[in-house]
Motif scaffolding. Structure first.
Motif, short mmCIF file in Angstrom:
data_model
loop_
_atom_site.label_atom_id
_atom_site.label_comp_id
_atom_site.label_asym_id
_atom_site.label_seq_id
_atom_site.Cartn_x
_atom_site.Cartn_y
_atom_site.Cartn_z
N HIS A 174 0.74 -1.29 -0.08
CA HIS A 174 -0.14 0.00 -0.05
C HIS A 174 0.65 1.20 0.10
CE1 HIS A 174 -3.26 2.80 0.80
NE2 HIS A 174 -2.47 3.35 1.98
N LEU A 175 1.93 1.30 0.87
CA LEU A 175 2.79 2.35 0.98
C LEU A 175 3.58 2.64 0.01
CD1 LEU A 175 3.27 2.56 4.83
CD2 LEU A 175 1.76 3.83 3.49
N PHE A 176 3.96 1.34 -0.77
CA PHE A 176 5.26 1.70 -1.75
C PHE A 176 5.01 3.05 -3.04
CE2 PHE A 176 6.85 0.40 -6.07
CZ PHE A 176 8.02 0.49 -5.98
N PRO A 177 3.95 3.12 -3.53
CA PRO A 177 3.98 4.45 -4.28
C PRO A 177 4.40 5.49 -3.83
CG PRO A 177 1.90 2.93 -4.70
CD PRO A 177 2.67 2.50 -3.48
N GLN A 178 3.62 5.83 -2.56
CA GLN A 178 4.27 7.15 -1.85
C GLN A 178 5.55 7.21 -1.43
OE1 GLN A 178 1.99 7.59 1.80
NE2 GLN A 178 3.71 8.69 2.83
N ARG A 179 5.95 6.04 -1.04
CA ARG A 179 7.59 5.90 -0.49
C ARG A 179 8.35 6.23 -1.78
NH1 ARG A 179 8.61 0.75 2.24
NH2 ARG A 179 10.36 1.46 2.83
N LEU A 180 7.93 5.44 -2.88
CA LEU A 180 8.65 5.59 -4.38
C LEU A 180 8.88 7.08 -4.39
CD1 LEU A 180 10.48 4.39 -6.43
CD2 LEU A 180 8.09 3.86 -7.59
N ARG A 181 7.71 7.61 -4.67
CA ARG A 181 7.60 9.19 -5.03
C ARG A 181 8.43 9.93 -4.12
NH1 ARG A 181 3.91 11.73 -8.21
NH2 ARG A 181 2.74 9.84 -8.48
N GLU A 182 8.41 9.83 -2.88
CA GLU A 182 9.21 10.58 -2.01
C GLU A 182 10.75 10.38 -2.25
OE1 GLU A 182 7.83 9.39 1.84
OE2 GLU A 182 5.87 10.66 1.66
N ALA A 183 10.98 9.42 -2.64
CA ALA A 183 12.84 8.93 -2.89
C ALA A 183 12.80 9.46 -4.32
CB ALA A 183 12.56 7.49 -3.08
N VAL A 184 12.12 9.92 -5.21
CA VAL A 184 12.62 10.36 -6.34
C VAL A 184 12.26 11.85 -6.78
CG1 VAL A 184 12.50 7.98 -7.49
CG2 VAL A 184 10.70 9.19 -7.83
N LEU A 193 -3.10 1.55 -9.35
CA LEU A 193 -2.89 0.05 -9.15
C LEU A 193 -2.74 -0.14 -7.58
CD1 LEU A 193 -2.34 -2.57 -10.50
CD2 LEU A 193 -0.06 -2.12 -10.56
N HIS A 194 -1.82 0.44 -6.78
CA HIS A 194 -1.86 -0.03 -5.52
C HIS A 194 -2.88 0.34 -4.77
CE1 HIS A 194 2.45 -1.56 -4.97
NE2 HIS A 194 2.56 -1.26 -6.53
N THR A 195 -3.65 1.34 -4.98
CA THR A 195 -5.03 1.50 -4.33
C THR A 195 -5.90 0.34 -4.45
OG1 THR A 195 -4.69 4.03 -4.32
CG2 THR A 195 -6.89 3.15 -3.89
N ARG A 196 -6.03 0.07 -5.86
CA ARG A 196 -6.99 -1.07 -5.97
C ARG A 196 -6.49 -2.40 -5.45
NH1 ARG A 196 -8.48 -1.72 -12.13
NH2 ARG A 196 -9.72 -3.05 -11.46
N TRP A 197 -5.15 -2.66 -5.65
CA TRP A 197 -4.34 -3.65 -5.18
C TRP A 197 -4.68 -4.11 -3.64
CZ3 TRP A 197 1.29 -4.93 -6.32
CH2 TRP A 197 1.74 -6.27 -6.42
N THR A 198 -4.50 -2.91 -2.95
CA THR A 198 -4.77 -3.15 -1.52
C THR A 198 -5.98 -3.38 -1.05
OG1 THR A 198 -2.93 -1.40 -1.24
CG2 THR A 198 -4.50 -1.51 0.56
N ALA A 199 -6.88 -2.60 -1.92
CA ALA A 199 -8.64 -3.07 -1.55
C ALA A 199 -8.87 -4.49 -1.83
CB ALA A 199 -9.31 -2.19 -2.69
N LEU A 200 -8.42 -4.90 -2.85
CA LEU A 200 -8.22 -6.51 -3.23
C LEU A 200 -7.77 -7.34 -2.19
CD1 LEU A 200 -9.46 -8.59 -5.25
CD2 LEU A 200 -7.29 -8.68 -6.31
N LEU A 201 -6.51 -7.08 -1.60
CA LEU A 201 -5.68 -7.87 -0.63
C LEU A 201 -6.41 -7.77 0.71
CD1 LEU A 201 -2.03 -6.81 -1.56
CD2 LEU A 201 -3.26 -9.02 -2.24
#
Length: 179
Positions: A35-45, A121-129
């Motif tokens: 869930h947090l990956f997109p935010q953490r990735l965005r912050e890293a780059v 994608l990760h918003t949808r994926w997290t909801a599914l998981l």
């Protein structure tokens, strides 16, 4: 550079070790990482220049730009694999040549497009998981290159690792370069 140093650059958080029959707590932590990956990735780059984005994280490795686009490619494929396993009995998934995909023109584009993909994608994926039942967590799919089937609960752990693995490629390079 020694083989050990190169290995450490390739696997900055260590190689993947499958968690067999993960507990509810482990699954919650894995899903949180996804869930947090997109935010953490965005912050890293977010502060990187175009030249920095085109820097390889290790000798012979991908550029940061390619890593970001790879994550979008890989995570889209993974999301589809989850959905196939949830809607078909023991499906065989289609593998792809990630190294070849990383050489296509879209892997040289601005990273914002893949960051947007990862956000949605990760918003949808997290909801599914988060919705999966105990029975659904045990559903499987076959990968033609592996002899044992992949169970959804164990595959969640793989993609938590995959997210953290590629994030570490970027954050460790930034530390080494002093960015």
């Amino acid at each position: 550079m020694t083989d050990t140093q190169l290995h450490d650059l390739k696997f900055p958080i260590g190689e993947y070790n499958k968690t067999v029959n993960p507990s509810k707590e482990q699954l919650a932590a894995f899903i949180s990482d996804i869930h947090l990956f997109p935010q953490r990735l965005r912050e890293a780059v977010e502060s990187l220049t175009q030249a920095q984005l085109d820097t390889t994280y290790r000798p012979g490795g991908w550029t940061i730009r390619q890593v970001i686009h790879h994550c979008a490619d890989s995570h889209m494929n993974s999301f589809i694999r989850f959905k196939l396993a949830l809607t078909e009995d023991n499906p065989t998934i289609k593998p792809y040549w990630e190294d070849r995909w990383a050489e296509l023109v879209d892997s040289k584009m601005a990273i914002e497009f893949s960051l947007h993909i990862l956000d949605g994608l990760h918003t949808r994926w997290t909801a599914l998981l988060d919705s999966l039942t105990e029975a659904e967590l045990k559903r499987v799919f076959k990968h033609p290159e592996h002899s044992t089937p992949f169970k959804i609960d164990e595959y969640i752990g793989l993609y938590a690792w995959h997210s953290n693995h590629h994030l570490a490629h970027i954050t460790e390079l930034k530390k080494r370069k002093g960015w």
